[in-house]
Design a protein around this motif. Structure first.
Motif, PDB file in Angstrom:
ATOM      1  N   ILE A 283       6.557   5.375  -0.876  1.00  0.00           N
ATOM      2  CA  ILE A 283       6.882   6.552   0.033  1.00  0.00           C
ATOM      3  C   ILE A 283       8.440   5.758   0.682  1.00  0.00           C
TER       4      ILE A 283
ATOM      5  N   ARG B  80      -9.870   6.806  -1.098  1.00  0.00           N
ATOM      6  CA  ARG B  80     -10.843   5.794  -1.847  1.00  0.00           C
ATOM      7  C   ARG B  80     -10.613   4.365  -1.815  1.00  0.00           C
TER       8      ARG B  80
ATOM      9  N   HIS C  63       8.584   9.198  -2.415  1.00  0.00           N
ATOM     10  CA  HIS C  63       7.857  10.310  -1.354  1.00  0.00           C
ATOM     11  C   HIS C  63       8.458   9.912  -0.003  1.00  0.00           C
TER      12      HIS C  63
ATOM     13  N   ALA D  41      -0.428  14.060   0.918  1.00  0.00           N
ATOM     14  CA  ALA D  41      -1.210  13.698  -0.234  1.00  0.00           C
ATOM     15  C   ALA D  41      -1.606  12.732  -1.159  1.00  0.00           C
ATOM     16  N   THR D  42      -0.746  12.149  -2.005  1.00  0.00           N
ATOM     17  CA  THR D  42      -1.021  10.880  -2.196  1.00  0.00           C
ATOM     18  C   THR D  42      -1.768  10.190  -1.128  1.00  0.00           C
ATOM     19  N   LEU D  43      -1.026  10.035  -0.101  1.00  0.00           N
ATOM     20  CA  LEU D  43      -1.604   9.038   0.818  1.00  0.00           C
ATOM     21  C   LEU D  43      -3.126   9.080   1.171  1.00  0.00           C
ATOM     22  N   THR D  44      -3.573  10.487   1.426  1.00  0.00           N
ATOM     23  CA  THR D  44      -4.567  11.674   1.826  1.00  0.00           C
ATOM     24  C   THR D  44      -5.634  10.349   0.469  1.00  0.00           C
ATOM     25  N   ALA D  45      -4.954  10.945  -0.554  1.00  0.00           N
ATOM     26  CA  ALA D  45      -6.163  10.577  -1.905  1.00  0.00           C
ATOM     27  C   ALA D  45      -6.102   9.495  -2.046  1.00  0.00           C
ATOM     28  N   HIS D  46      -4.896   8.302  -1.797  1.00  0.00           N
ATOM     29  CA  HIS D  46      -5.469   6.871  -1.585  1.00  0.00           C
ATOM     30  C   HIS D  46      -6.568   6.402  -1.030  1.00  0.00           C
TER      31      HIS D  46
ATOM     32  N   ARG E  42       0.718  -0.812  -0.234  1.00  0.00           N
ATOM     33  CA  ARG E  42      -0.137  -0.241   0.332  1.00  0.00           C
ATOM     34  C   ARG E  42       0.834   1.625  -0.213  1.00  0.00           C
TER      35      ARG E  42
ATOM     36  N   ASP F 236       5.962  15.353   1.462  1.00  0.00           N
ATOM     37  CA  ASP F 236       5.268  15.441   0.214  1.00  0.00           C
ATOM     38  C   ASP F 236       4.498  14.266  -0.189  1.00  0.00           C
ATOM     39  N   GLY F 237       4.336  12.934   0.632  1.00  0.00           N
ATOM     40  CA  GLY F 237       3.908  12.344   0.696  1.00  0.00           C
ATOM     41  C   GLY F 237       2.804  12.144   1.156  1.00  0.00           C
TER      42      GLY F 237
END
Length: 228
Positions: free
Chosen positions: A160, A213, A176, A205-210, A156, A202-203
């Motif tokens: 990162i 979902r 990230h 934002a990526t995790l928040t979106a992931h 997952r 910086d990672g």
């Protein structure tokens, strides 16, 4: 962290969780926990059952009832056990706090992060402060990172780099970075989106979106929800 220290922390965490639960109002017992589909009382029952696992014949019968799903079995046993007064669950936690009995197919390393994470599953939705011992949280994070099922943390969080800011611990690699307190990282590793507001890098934002979902369909949260 060695085996003896792990058991000492497990006992302490069970007792401190009992103290927290002892302060709850009846409506708070029925609040949703961080585990999708599980109330506070269901998580408390799950923790209380860990040192008093059902026997093999009971487990076999429960497995048949759950149609072979371990997650449904785990959920159903916990929910049935939760159908009692909160005071009784508190008493069980205290009575069995020092027990070193283990459920089938697990070990003290899993019980350690289990009590740490489930304590937060209860405390955070109730806006109660609950501090994890740093060494225990680091041991738990390392254990979850090394595991596959049910968290699949390395899969997952591919790409990162994780870095604790309050104790020496890192994991992962990639372009990230996500950094923060080790307890927040442990919650992240086990699929809890509630940890994201305490993490930086910086990672994030990526995790928040992931997680937005997939949190209800992946990792530990999937195992909890699918049991319904």
């Amino acid at each position: 962290m060695d085996r003896e220290r792990s058991w000492q922390v497990i006992e302490s965490e069970r007792l401190s969780l009992a103290d927290l639960l002892d302060t709850l109002t009846e409506p708070e017992w029925d609040r949703p926990s961080l585990c999708a589909g599980w109330r506070v009382r269901d998580v408390a029952a799950h923790v209380a059952l860990a040192p008093q696992p059902p026997g093999p014949w009971t487990m076999l019968a429960e497995g048949v009832r759950a149609r072979g799903s371990f997650h449904r079995l785990n959920h159903d046993i916990s929910v049935r056990h939760a159908d009692r007064a909160g005071a009784d669950l508190v008493a069980e936690l205290r009575t069995h706090a020092a027990s070193r009995r283990l459920p089938p197919m697990t070990n003290h390393r899993n019980i350690l992060f289990d009590i740490l994470v489930h304590g937060q599953d209860i405390a955070i939705p109730l806006s109660r402060d609950r501090t994890m011992p740093l060494d225990a949280a680091r041991t738990g994070a390392a254990r979850v990172w090394a595991m596959g099922w049910p968290f699949w943390a390395r899969r997952r969080l591919a790409g990162i780099r994780l870095r604790a800011t309050d104790i020496d611990w890192t994991a992962g690699h990639g372009p990230h970075e996500v950094r923060g307190p080790i307890d927040a990282l442990l919650l992240l590793l086990t699929g809890r989106a509630a940890s994201l507001d305490r993490l930086r890098g910086d990672g994030v934002a990526t995790l928040t979106a992931h997680l937005a979902r997939n949190s209800a369909r992946s990792g530990y949260l999937r195992s909890k929800r699918s049991a319904r």
